[in-house]
Motif scaffolding. Structure first.
Motif, PDB file in Angstrom:
ATOM      1  N   GLU A   1       0.825  -1.203   0.000  1.00  0.00           N
ATOM      2  CA  GLU A   1       0.000   0.000   0.000  1.00  0.00           C
ATOM      3  C   GLU A   1       0.867   1.265   0.000  1.00  0.00           C
ATOM      4  O   GLU A   1       0.606   2.213  -0.744  1.00  0.00           O
ATOM      5  N   LYS A   2       1.934   1.262   0.799  1.00  0.00           N
ATOM      6  CA  LYS A   2       2.848   2.411   0.834  1.00  0.00           C
ATOM      7  C   LYS A   2       3.498   2.642  -0.529  1.00  0.00           C
ATOM      8  O   LYS A   2       3.643   3.774  -0.984  1.00  0.00           O
ATOM      9  N   ARG A   3       3.917   1.541  -1.188  1.00  0.00           N
ATOM     10  CA  ARG A   3       4.533   1.672  -2.512  1.00  0.00           C
ATOM     11  C   ARG A   3       3.540   2.230  -3.524  1.00  0.00           C
ATOM     12  O   ARG A   3       3.907   3.056  -4.357  1.00  0.00           O
ATOM     13  N   ALA A   4       2.299   1.786  -3.463  1.00  0.00           N
ATOM     14  CA  ALA A   4       1.288   2.281  -4.399  1.00  0.00           C
ATOM     15  C   ALA A   4       1.022   3.763  -4.181  1.00  0.00           C
ATOM     16  O   ALA A   4       0.904   4.537  -5.138  1.00  0.00           O
ATOM     17  N   ILE A   5       0.970   4.191  -2.939  1.00  0.00           N
ATOM     18  CA  ILE A   5       0.758   5.609  -2.633  1.00  0.00           C
ATOM     19  C   ILE A   5       1.957   6.421  -3.116  1.00  0.00           C
ATOM     20  O   ILE A   5       1.802   7.495  -3.700  1.00  0.00           O
ATOM     21  N   ALA A   6       3.162   5.903  -2.907  1.00  0.00           N
ATOM     22  CA  ALA A   6       4.369   6.605  -3.351  1.00  0.00           C
ATOM     23  C   ALA A   6       4.417   6.714  -4.873  1.00  0.00           C
ATOM     24  O   ALA A   6       4.936   7.690  -5.415  1.00  0.00           O
ATOM     25  N   ASP A   7       3.873   5.737  -5.585  1.00  0.00           N
ATOM     26  CA  ASP A   7       3.863   5.775  -7.045  1.00  0.00           C
ATOM     27  C   ASP A   7       3.006   6.907  -7.596  1.00  0.00           C
ATOM     28  O   ASP A   7       3.169   7.297  -8.751  1.00  0.00           O
ATOM     29  N   ALA A   8       2.110   7.442  -6.799  1.00  0.00           N
ATOM     30  CA  ALA A   8       1.234   8.513  -7.276  1.00  0.00           C
ATOM     31  C   ALA A   8       1.994   9.817  -7.473  1.00  0.00           C
ATOM     32  O   ALA A   8       1.573  10.669  -8.258  1.00  0.00           O
ATOM     33  N   GLY A   9       3.116   9.996  -6.809  1.00  0.00           N
ATOM     34  CA  GLY A   9       3.892  11.221  -6.936  1.00  0.00           C
ATOM     35  C   GLY A   9       4.791  11.196  -8.160  1.00  0.00           C
ATOM     36  O   GLY A   9       5.202  10.140  -8.630  1.00  0.00           O
ATOM     37  N   ALA A  39      14.671   4.729  -7.488  1.00  0.00           N
ATOM     38  CA  ALA A  39      15.979   4.387  -6.918  1.00  0.00           C
ATOM     39  C   ALA A  39      16.080   2.904  -6.569  1.00  0.00           C
ATOM     40  O   ALA A  39      17.157   2.311  -6.703  1.00  0.00           O
ATOM     41  N   ASP A  40      14.992   2.298  -6.166  1.00  0.00           N
ATOM     42  CA  ASP A  40      15.056   0.891  -5.773  1.00  0.00           C
ATOM     43  C   ASP A  40      15.356  -0.035  -6.949  1.00  0.00           C
ATOM     44  O   ASP A  40      15.888  -1.116  -6.764  1.00  0.00           O
ATOM     45  N   PRO A  91      22.116   1.301  -6.193  1.00  0.00           N
ATOM     46  CA  PRO A  91      22.549   2.149  -5.083  1.00  0.00           C
ATOM     47  C   PRO A  91      23.205   3.457  -5.516  1.00  0.00           C
ATOM     48  O   PRO A  91      23.247   4.405  -4.745  1.00  0.00           O
ATOM     49  N   LYS A  92      23.718   3.550  -6.729  1.00  0.00           N
ATOM     50  CA  LYS A  92      24.366   4.787  -7.177  1.00  0.00           C
ATOM     51  C   LYS A  92      23.355   5.851  -7.584  1.00  0.00           C
ATOM     52  O   LYS A  92      23.721   6.997  -7.806  1.00  0.00           O
ATOM     53  N   PHE A  93      22.093   5.483  -7.700  1.00  0.00           N
ATOM     54  CA  PHE A  93      21.060   6.429  -8.107  1.00  0.00           C
ATOM     55  C   PHE A  93      20.328   6.930  -6.861  1.00  0.00           C
ATOM     56  O   PHE A  93      19.341   6.374  -6.422  1.00  0.00           O
ATOM     57  N   SER A  94      20.882   7.981  -6.281  1.00  0.00           N
ATOM     58  CA  SER A  94      20.260   8.577  -5.102  1.00  0.00           C
ATOM     59  C   SER A  94      20.549  10.064  -5.102  1.00  0.00           C
ATOM     60  O   SER A  94      21.412  10.546  -5.845  1.00  0.00           O
ATOM     61  N   LYS A  95      19.847  10.788  -4.272  1.00  0.00           N
ATOM     62  CA  LYS A  95      20.062  12.236  -4.179  1.00  0.00           C
ATOM     63  C   LYS A  95      21.491  12.542  -3.758  1.00  0.00           C
ATOM     64  O   LYS A  95      22.067  13.540  -4.171  1.00  0.00           O
ATOM     65  N   GLU A  96      22.064  11.673  -2.962  1.00  0.00           N
ATOM     66  CA  GLU A  96      23.404  11.911  -2.451  1.00  0.00           C
ATOM     67  C   GLU A  96      24.479  11.605  -3.483  1.00  0.00           C
ATOM     68  O   GLU A  96      25.480  12.307  -3.577  1.00  0.00           O
ATOM     69  N   THR A  97      24.300  10.544  -4.273  1.00  0.00           N
ATOM     70  CA  THR A  97      25.353  10.114  -5.189  1.00  0.00           C
ATOM     71  C   THR A  97      25.189  10.642  -6.608  1.00  0.00           C
ATOM     72  O   THR A  97      26.139  10.617  -7.378  1.00  0.00           O
ATOM     73  N   ALA A  98      24.035  11.097  -6.969  1.00  0.00           N
ATOM     74  CA  ALA A  98      23.791  11.620  -8.318  1.00  0.00           C
ATOM     75  C   ALA A  98      23.491  13.115  -8.232  1.00  0.00           C
ATOM     76  O   ALA A  98      22.393  13.579  -8.535  1.00  0.00           O
ATOM     77  N   ALA A  99      24.477  13.864  -7.817  1.00  0.00           N
ATOM     78  CA  ALA A  99      24.295  15.304  -7.588  1.00  0.00           C
ATOM     79  C   ALA A  99      23.878  16.038  -8.862  1.00  0.00           C
ATOM     80  O   ALA A  99      23.097  16.985  -8.811  1.00  0.00           O
ATOM     81  N   GLU A 100      24.384  15.617 -10.014  1.00  0.00           N
ATOM     82  CA  GLU A 100      24.027  16.274 -11.261  1.00  0.00           C
ATOM     83  C   GLU A 100      22.534  16.124 -11.546  1.00  0.00           C
ATOM     84  O   GLU A 100      21.874  17.071 -11.970  1.00  0.00           O
TER      85      GLU A 100
END
Length: 125
Positions: free
Chosen positions: A70-78, A85-86, A90-99
């Motif tokens: 249910e949480k994943r489905a709600i998150a998919d709405a945004g 990222a999942d 692991p390299k695709f995150s706000k911290e590691t993909a600054a560009e």
């Protein structure tokens, strides 16, 4: 790897420049852009076996869903690129993909400045 950096910078600049022109565009294709009835077959009838089977699957999922599902489905709405990222790793995150973060960050009246910063950062690497 370094010989591809100029090519990557050019591609990034081309994408960024096309995005600047498309700032007023809607984020999705609409039925005014493509007539899907010319491409896709019509849906199955409401009383068909196919429709009944699909509705049965939906009802089973509703009964068996977990709080995590249910949480994943709600998150998919945004509309958030970090939602993927999942599956991107692991390299695709706000911290590691600054560009990527700089490209996506709202910049008030000057949305192009973030794109220029990201392009400059990519060409410097």
């Amino acid at each position: 790897m370094k010989r591809f950096a100029p090519l990557a910078a050019v591609v990034l600049l081309l994408v960024a420049s096309s995005a600047v022109r498309a700032e007023d565009a809607q984020p999705f294709v609409t039925n005014k852009d493509i007539d899907l009835t010319m491409i896709l077959p019509p849906p199955p009838a409401n009383d068909s076996a196919e429709t009944k089977a699909e509705l049965g699957e939906v009802l089973i999922l509703q009964v068996t869903r977990t709080p995590e599902m249910e949480k994943r489905a709600i998150a998919d709405a945004g509309e958030d690129v970090w939602r993927f990222a999942d599956v991107m790793g692991p390299k695709f995150s706000k911290e590691t993909a600054a560009e990527v973060q700089r490209l996506l960050r709202p910049r008030g009246g000057d949305r192009r400045r973030g794109r220029r910063e990201a392009a400059a950062s990519a060409s410097a690497q």
